[in-house]
Design a protein around this motif. Structure first.
Motif, PDB file in Angstrom:
ATOM      1  N   SER A 302      16.813  56.506  48.481  1.00 46.71           N
ATOM      2  CA  SER A 302      16.600  57.444  49.579  1.00 46.71           C
ATOM      3  C   SER A 302      17.455  57.060  50.786  1.00 46.71           C
ATOM      4  CB  SER A 302      15.131  57.515  49.954  1.00 46.71           C
ATOM      5  OG  SER A 302      14.696  56.245  50.362  1.00 46.71           O
ATOM      6  N   GLU A 303      17.631  55.734  51.003  1.00 45.55           N
ATOM      7  CA  GLU A 303      18.496  55.322  52.112  1.00 45.55           C
ATOM      8  C   GLU A 303      19.935  55.735  51.841  1.00 45.55           C
ATOM      9  OE1 GLU A 303      17.557  51.210  52.023  1.00 45.55           O
ATOM     10  OE2 GLU A 303      16.270  51.309  53.790  1.00 45.55           O
ATOM     11  N   PHE A 304      20.351  55.560  50.573  1.00 45.25           N
ATOM     12  CA  PHE A 304      21.708  55.954  50.210  1.00 45.25           C
ATOM     13  C   PHE A 304      21.905  57.444  50.473  1.00 45.25           C
ATOM     14  CE2 PHE A 304      25.195  57.367  47.652  1.00 45.25           C
ATOM     15  CZ  PHE A 304      26.086  56.303  47.638  1.00 45.25           C
ATOM     16  N   ALA A 305      20.933  58.231  50.049  1.00 38.83           N
ATOM     17  CA  ALA A 305      21.030  59.682  50.231  1.00 38.83           C
ATOM     18  C   ALA A 305      21.187  60.013  51.711  1.00 38.83           C
ATOM     19  CB  ALA A 305      19.790  60.365  49.665  1.00 38.83           C
ATOM     20  N   ARG A 306      20.444  59.257  52.560  1.00 34.35           N
ATOM     21  CA  ARG A 306      20.528  59.533  54.005  1.00 34.35           C
ATOM     22  C   ARG A 306      21.923  59.251  54.560  1.00 34.35           C
ATOM     23  NH1 ARG A 306      15.196  57.926  54.357  1.00 34.35           N
ATOM     24  NH2 ARG A 306      15.650  55.793  54.967  1.00 34.35           N
ATOM     25  N   GLN A 307      22.609  58.274  53.968  1.00 32.71           N
ATOM     26  CA  GLN A 307      23.956  57.940  54.440  1.00 32.71           C
ATOM     27  C   GLN A 307      24.945  59.083  54.175  1.00 32.71           C
ATOM     28  OE1 GLN A 307      24.725  54.990  56.086  1.00 32.71           O
ATOM     29  NE2 GLN A 307      22.496  54.846  55.997  1.00 32.71           N
ATOM     30  N   LEU A 308      24.565  59.962  53.260  1.00 32.45           N
ATOM     31  CA  LEU A 308      25.473  61.060  52.881  1.00 32.45           C
ATOM     32  C   LEU A 308      24.937  62.405  53.351  1.00 32.45           C
ATOM     33  CD1 LEU A 308      26.389  60.079  49.197  1.00 32.45           C
ATOM     34  CD2 LEU A 308      27.544  59.429  51.285  1.00 32.45           C
ATOM     35  N   GLU A 309      23.943  62.372  54.239  1.00 33.94           N
ATOM     36  CA  GLU A 309      23.325  63.635  54.619  1.00 33.94           C
ATOM     37  C   GLU A 309      23.667  64.051  56.041  1.00 33.94           C
ATOM     38  OE1 GLU A 309      19.103  63.663  53.934  1.00 33.94           O
ATOM     39  OE2 GLU A 309      19.506  64.037  51.829  1.00 33.94           O
ATOM     40  N   THR A 310      23.812  65.348  56.219  1.00 28.96           N
ATOM     41  CA  THR A 310      23.905  65.886  57.570  1.00 28.96           C
ATOM     42  C   THR A 310      22.687  66.815  57.716  1.00 28.96           C
ATOM     43  OG1 THR A 310      25.263  67.694  56.770  1.00 28.96           O
ATOM     44  CG2 THR A 310      26.427  65.782  57.588  1.00 28.96           C
ATOM     45  N   ASN A 311      22.417  67.272  58.932  1.00 29.49           N
ATOM     46  CA  ASN A 311      21.205  68.052  59.151  1.00 29.49           C
ATOM     47  C   ASN A 311      21.162  69.336  58.348  1.00 29.49           C
ATOM     48  OD1 ASN A 311      19.691  66.452  60.720  1.00 29.49           O
ATOM     49  ND2 ASN A 311      20.621  67.121  62.638  1.00 29.49           N
ATOM     50  N   MET A 312      22.324  69.958  58.235  1.00 28.21           N
ATOM     51  CA  MET A 312      22.373  71.223  57.496  1.00 28.21           C
ATOM     52  C   MET A 312      23.331  71.077  56.312  1.00 28.21           C
ATOM     53  SD  MET A 312      22.287  73.976  60.583  1.00 28.21           S
ATOM     54  CE  MET A 312      23.139  72.951  61.756  1.00 28.21           C
ATOM     55  N   LEU A 313      22.858  70.343  55.323  1.00 30.32           N
ATOM     56  CA  LEU A 313      23.672  70.107  54.128  1.00 30.32           C
ATOM     57  C   LEU A 313      23.131  70.969  52.994  1.00 30.32           C
ATOM     58  CD1 LEU A 313      25.843  68.415  52.613  1.00 30.32           C
ATOM     59  CD2 LEU A 313      24.052  66.753  52.138  1.00 30.32           C
ATOM     60  N   VAL A 314      24.015  71.761  52.402  1.00 29.01           N
ATOM     61  CA  VAL A 314      23.570  72.665  51.346  1.00 29.01           C
ATOM     62  C   VAL A 314      24.394  72.421  50.091  1.00 29.01           C
ATOM     63  CG1 VAL A 314      23.246  75.099  50.695  1.00 29.01           C
ATOM     64  CG2 VAL A 314      23.028  74.410  53.094  1.00 29.01           C
ATOM     65  N   PHE A 315      23.723  72.146  48.974  1.00 28.69           N
ATOM     66  CA  PHE A 315      24.420  72.050  47.691  1.00 28.69           C
ATOM     67  C   PHE A 315      24.382  73.435  47.052  1.00 28.69           C
ATOM     68  CE2 PHE A 315      23.515  67.585  48.385  1.00 28.69           C
ATOM     69  CZ  PHE A 315      24.674  66.973  47.908  1.00 28.69           C
ATOM     70  N   VAL A 316      25.528  74.024  46.918  1.00 30.65           N
ATOM     71  CA  VAL A 316      25.596  75.389  46.380  1.00 30.65           C
ATOM     72  C   VAL A 316      25.683  75.291  44.871  1.00 30.65           C
ATOM     73  CG1 VAL A 316      26.922  77.527  46.378  1.00 30.65           C
ATOM     74  CG2 VAL A 316      26.836  76.112  48.445  1.00 30.65           C
ATOM     75  N   LYS A 317      24.663  75.812  44.182  1.00 28.16           N
ATOM     76  CA  LYS A 317      24.641  75.601  42.734  1.00 28.16           C
ATOM     77  C   LYS A 317      25.279  76.735  41.940  1.00 28.16           C
ATOM     78  CE  LYS A 317      21.628  71.895  41.834  1.00 28.16           C
ATOM     79  NZ  LYS A 317      20.293  71.456  41.535  1.00 28.16           N
ATOM     80  N   ASN A 318      24.829  77.955  42.164  1.00 27.59           N
ATOM     81  CA  ASN A 318      25.371  79.007  41.296  1.00 27.59           C
ATOM     82  C   ASN A 318      26.480  79.806  41.991  1.00 27.59           C
ATOM     83  OD1 ASN A 318      24.105  81.031  42.891  1.00 27.59           O
ATOM     84  ND2 ASN A 318      22.181  80.560  41.853  1.00 27.59           N
TER      85      ASN A 318
END
Ligand SMILES: [Zn+2]
Length: 465
Positions: A302-318
């Motif tokens: 979870s800490e790792f994920a936070r290092q790569l996160e911004t407030n409005m981060l969206v993973f576009v899947k389809n």
């Protein structure tokens, strides 16, 4: 016993890495890459393989990038049945990347058929997802720094190369009838100060060295990637546009996210939405948690994920969601693949945004000759996408500081770890004329015996060992 090498690719180009070793009567292929970029190179993918794949006993893969692995499905389709040795992350990444590559091949063939811009009446893909499944059953994954027995006379050891998760420098130990020899393949070498990956492992000796040459004649401009990225993001926001960054889902995307996280957290750039428009990005980011021993960010998941996160981060899947991004006019960052703009969703974004004066496209990785990325870097006024010449009205920015490759001085620093010169050093994975200049620089600075091989050239490495 005699040992020779035949260069089936990676000569005078950064793509199509394939080096065939005949070690006594054992035939081993080192890397099995796809040619990309220039048409004359891409056509080689479609030619009959210069060596019958059924006669190859084993394949060794340095890392998962398509220019090192993307020909495997065709090799297997044409009869190769041996083991494919690679590192643990490479195995997982190859599954993602080869399936993606097959999908792109299939989509391109279908698109060409539907829009009839192909010369062929019924264009076929180079390979399909089914071919990739057969490759996956042959993968044999191993950790770094362990001895892997290929046969009674050949052992290999993978060492950390940086560059990409699981990318390896390969040491190959050959036991002849009377002598033992060592061959080293640098693979693609990473930077000495990457934010996520380790620096390349120093190697002290080799009888024969194959060294990559991507930035052999280029120094990366000093400058801090974070400061550069800050300027580009701010300029784009000030221009009232969208920042489009072509980057592969694995590697550069995570580095970009890490920098954006820092910049936004420190209020150095506005907190705007970041869209990762790549079907693979989520799975690829997961691999960093799965293989913590392969990089230097030592946080829990979870800490790792936070290092790569911004407030409005969206993973576009389809792809439906991907198309809605076309409506965004300003204040957004879209990261999409492929990094060299040879295929993938990035093409749809470029098709829309290259014409927009307010938008910016940021080139953050190496662009091979003949790719759309190289044409953009060279300032061409139009880029061909979906059979149409699209005018380039947007701003084009380049940041080589974000590249995953060692630059000239880092390559020399790595070579200086050798305590004595290899008998011969081959400069591979580079474009001319830079490759020749780099070869000469190694001769001048290291006093080494250097050769820049030609496509399909065969060289005897050891005789009667
Ligand atoms: Zn690579």
């Amino acid at each position: 016993m005699n040992v020779s090498v035949k260069f089936l690719g990676g000569t005078g180009t950064v793509t199509g890495s394939r080096f065939l070793l005949d070690i006594g009567n054992f035939r081993l292929l080192f890397d099995c890459g796809l040619f990309q970029g220039l048409k004359e190179l891409r056509l080689r993918n479609w030619e009959v393989c210069p060596v019958d794949p059924a006669t190859i006993h084993a394949v060794v893969i340095s890392h998962a990038h398509i220019d090192h692995t993307g020909y495997l499905p065709k090799l297997v389709r044409e009869g190769f049945r041996g083991p494919i040795y690679c590192t643990e992350p490479s195995s997982d990444l190859m599954e993602l990347m080869l399936l993606d590559s097959a999908k792109l091949q299939e989509e391109e063939a279908a698109y060409a058929a539907a829009h009839s811009y192909s010369k062929h009446e019924n264009p076929l893909p180079l390979y399909t997802a089914q071919d990739v499944q057969k490759v996956l059953t042959l993968l044999r994954e191993h950790p770094f720094n362990s001895k892997i027995k290929v046969n009674e006379r050949i052992e290999i050891v993978f060492r950390d190369a940086g560059h990409l998760l699981g990318a390896a420098i390969t040491e190959m130990f050959i036991t002849g009838d009377s002598q033992s020899k060592k061959i080293v393949f640098s693979g693609d070498l990473g930077r000495s100060h990457d934010v996520i990956l380790n620096s390349p492992t120093p190697i002290q000796e080799a009888d024969v060295l194959f060294v990559e040459s991507t930035y052999g004649n280029k120094g990366n401009p000093g400058g801090n990637p974070a400061t550069e990225l800050q300027r580009v993001v701010k300029d784009t926001v000030n221009n009232g546009g969208v920042l489009l960054i072509p980057a592969f889902a694995v590697g550069r995307t995570q580095v970009l996210l890490h920098y954006l996280h820092i910049l936004m957290q420190e209020d150095k750039v506005p907190d705007i939405p970041v869209y990762i428009d790549s079907p693979m990005a989520t799975s690829a980011t997961y691999l960093y948690y799965k293989f913590p021993q392969y990089h230097k960010i030592k946080f829990n998941q979870s800490e790792f994920a936070r290092q790569l996160e911004t407030n409005m981060l969206v993973f576009v899947k389809n792809s439906k969601h991907s198309k809605t991004l076309n409506e965004i006019k300003r204040n957004a960052i879209i990261i999409s693949s492929s990094g060299m703009m040879t295929g993938g969703r990035i093409l749809h974004h470029m098709y829309r945004r290259l014409r927009n004066k307010q938008d910016t496209i940021l080139i953050a990785g190496y662009q091979a000759e003949g790719t759309r990325g190289r044409r953009l870097m060279d300032g061409e006024p139009t880029i061909r996408i979906f059979g149409e010449e699209v005018p380039v009205n947007c701003k084009v920015e380049c940041m080589t500081a974000l590249s995953g490759h060692a630059d000239r001085e880092e390559l020399f620093a790595w070579m200086k770890n050798f305590t004595k010169p290899p008998k011969i050093t081959f400069t591979i994975h580079g474009e001319n004329p830079d490759l020749k200049i780099y070869g000469q620089a190694i001769r001048d600075r290291m006093k080494w015996n250097v050769m820049s091989p030609e496509y399909l050239e065969t060289v005897e490495l050891f005789k009667g060992i």
